[in-house]
Design a protein around this motif. Structure first.
Motif, PDB file in Angstrom:
ATOM      1  N   GLN A  72      14.167  10.106  -2.154  1.00  0.00           N
ATOM      2  CA  GLN A  72      14.022   9.841  -3.582  1.00  0.00           C
ATOM      3  C   GLN A  72      14.103   8.357  -3.915  1.00  0.00           C
ATOM      4  N   ASP A  73      14.883   7.620  -3.130  1.00  0.00           N
ATOM      5  CA  ASP A  73      15.040   6.189  -3.419  1.00  0.00           C
ATOM      6  C   ASP A  73      14.098   5.315  -2.600  1.00  0.00           C
ATOM      7  N   ALA A  74      13.111   5.912  -1.948  1.00  0.00           N
ATOM      8  CA  ALA A  74      12.211   5.149  -1.071  1.00  0.00           C
ATOM      9  C   ALA A  74      11.491   4.046  -1.835  1.00  0.00           C
ATOM     10  N   GLY A  75      10.961   4.379  -3.007  1.00  0.00           N
ATOM     11  CA  GLY A  75      10.236   3.383  -3.794  1.00  0.00           C
ATOM     12  C   GLY A  75      11.110   2.231  -4.222  1.00  0.00           C
TER      13      GLY A  75
ATOM     14  N   ILE B  96      12.219   5.384   4.281  1.00  0.00           N
ATOM     15  CA  ILE B  96      11.557   6.252   3.306  1.00  0.00           C
ATOM     16  C   ILE B  96      11.719   7.748   3.579  1.00  0.00           C
ATOM     17  N   SER B  97      12.248   8.118   4.744  1.00  0.00           N
ATOM     18  CA  SER B  97      12.284   9.540   5.087  1.00  0.00           C
ATOM     19  C   SER B  97      13.619  10.182   4.727  1.00  0.00           C
TER      20      SER B  97
ATOM     21  N   ALA C 199       0.841  -1.204   0.000  1.00  0.00           N
ATOM     22  CA  ALA C 199       0.000   0.000   0.000  1.00  0.00           C
ATOM     23  C   ALA C 199       0.877   1.255   0.000  1.00  0.00           C
ATOM     24  N   VAL C 200       1.944   1.236   0.804  1.00  0.00           N
ATOM     25  CA  VAL C 200       2.865   2.370   0.841  1.00  0.00           C
ATOM     26  C   VAL C 200       3.541   2.549  -0.516  1.00  0.00           C
TER      27      VAL C 200
ATOM     28  N   PRO D  59      -1.250   6.535   9.873  1.00  0.00           N
ATOM     29  CA  PRO D  59       0.169   6.832  10.147  1.00  0.00           C
ATOM     30  C   PRO D  59       1.098   5.800   9.501  1.00  0.00           C
ATOM     31  N   ILE D  60       2.285   6.250   9.168  1.00  0.00           N
ATOM     32  CA  ILE D  60       3.311   5.352   8.621  1.00  0.00           C
ATOM     33  C   ILE D  60       3.924   4.547   9.762  1.00  0.00           C
ATOM     34  N   ALA D  61       4.131   3.273   9.543  1.00  0.00           N
ATOM     35  CA  ALA D  61       4.754   2.415  10.569  1.00  0.00           C
ATOM     36  C   ALA D  61       6.126   2.960  10.943  1.00  0.00           C
TER      37      ALA D  61
END
Length: 284
Positions: free
Chosen positions: A267-270, A258-259, A225-226, A249-251
């Protein structure tokens, strides 16, 4: 850093033999000394640099290059490129890692400081064999192609390595017969052409393993989902934007992955989250 304030050194130490009557060290003297400074095994002797007071009263702080290297790691800038001095720079690569760790952490280190030191050690341990392998591969390639000209080798996968190791020595047509390739110095500049692509690939693999371990207690469905939300978010989106799309809220375990600074989405979170999900699919 994690150490007590370094001791102040006299300017007399900047010039072998000291300065004569009426002489004074120049800014160039101080900068050269800062660049040439070599770290000892004792972390308590780490030299930060000098404050230079110019004739017009301007005060300039000149840091040693070694201090700048360590400060980068202390400031969370840990990557293949910032780690390279520990492999190739004679000003610091002979220092035991425990001395480096003491500089980074000190007696009152936070958990983050210790994590930085652990991350740097893990990266060094993983990449040192790759660096040595690159040196061996470069030497082997020199042996195999010693009788070929640089023109013949222009499309070779190691063409840039040959240009550094042969071209700068004037060995355009071939390596002279009296040159012992096994004793030839393989410069760090040449090794870097081979090392950086391999190291960055290994770093991504290591990061994937660490990310998967950090998220092992989270179920796959919320991670997907994220990822779906990340794929539609605009550039420079914030964590609040992401939570608004998720509608929850994000876990907490997911935040380091991701932050980025300022509460934005990295930028590289995905890509990192995709790698974790891919590992889970392959493990089934």
């Amino acid at each position: 850093l994690g150490m007590e304030r370094p001791k102040r050194l006299s300017f007399e130490a900047l010039k072998p033999g000291g300065y004569g009557a009426g002489e004074a060290p120049t800014l160039s003297d101080v900068m050269a000394k800062a660049e040439a400074y070599v770290m000892s095994d004792n972390p308590h002797d780490l030299e930060e640099g000098w404050v230079v007071v110019m004739k017009n009263g301007l005060r300039l702080k000149v840091k040693t290059e070694v201090w700048n290297m360590i400060h980068a790691w202390w400031s969370n800038r840990i990557s293949v490129k910032t780690m390279l001095p520990l492999l190739e720079d004679a000003r610091i690569n002979q220092v035991p890692f425990e001395s480096i760790r003491e500089c980074l952490c000190g007696p009152c280190a936070t958990e983050k400081r210790n994590q930085n030191a652990d991350a740097l050690k893990a990266l060094l341990d993983q990449l040192r064999p790759i660096y040595e392998e690159c040196k061996k591969d470069a030497r082997q390639a020199l042996r195999e192609t010693r009788n070929q000209s640089l023109k013949e080798l222009k499309n070779h996968s190691m063409a840039k390595v040959f240009q550094v190791l042969r071209g700068r020595r004037g060995w355009v047509d071939a390596i002279p017969e009296d040159v012992d390739v096994d004793a030839l110095e393989i410069s760090s500049e040449a090794v870097r052409f081979l090392f950086l692509p391999r190291a960055e690939r290994a770093e991504r693999e290591l990061q994937g393993i660490l990310d998967a371990a950090a998220l092992e207690h989270l179920e796959t469905k919320p991670l997907r989902a994220v990822l779906m939300c990340l794929e539609v978010l605009p550039k420079k989106a914030t964590l609040k934007d992401l939570e608004a799309d998720l509608q929850k809220p994000i876990a907490e375990e997911l935040l380091p992955l991701i932050s980025a600074k300022g509460g934005t989405v990295a930028q590289d979170a995905g890509a990192r989250l995709q790698a974790v999900l891919r590992q889970r699919e392959e493990a089934k």
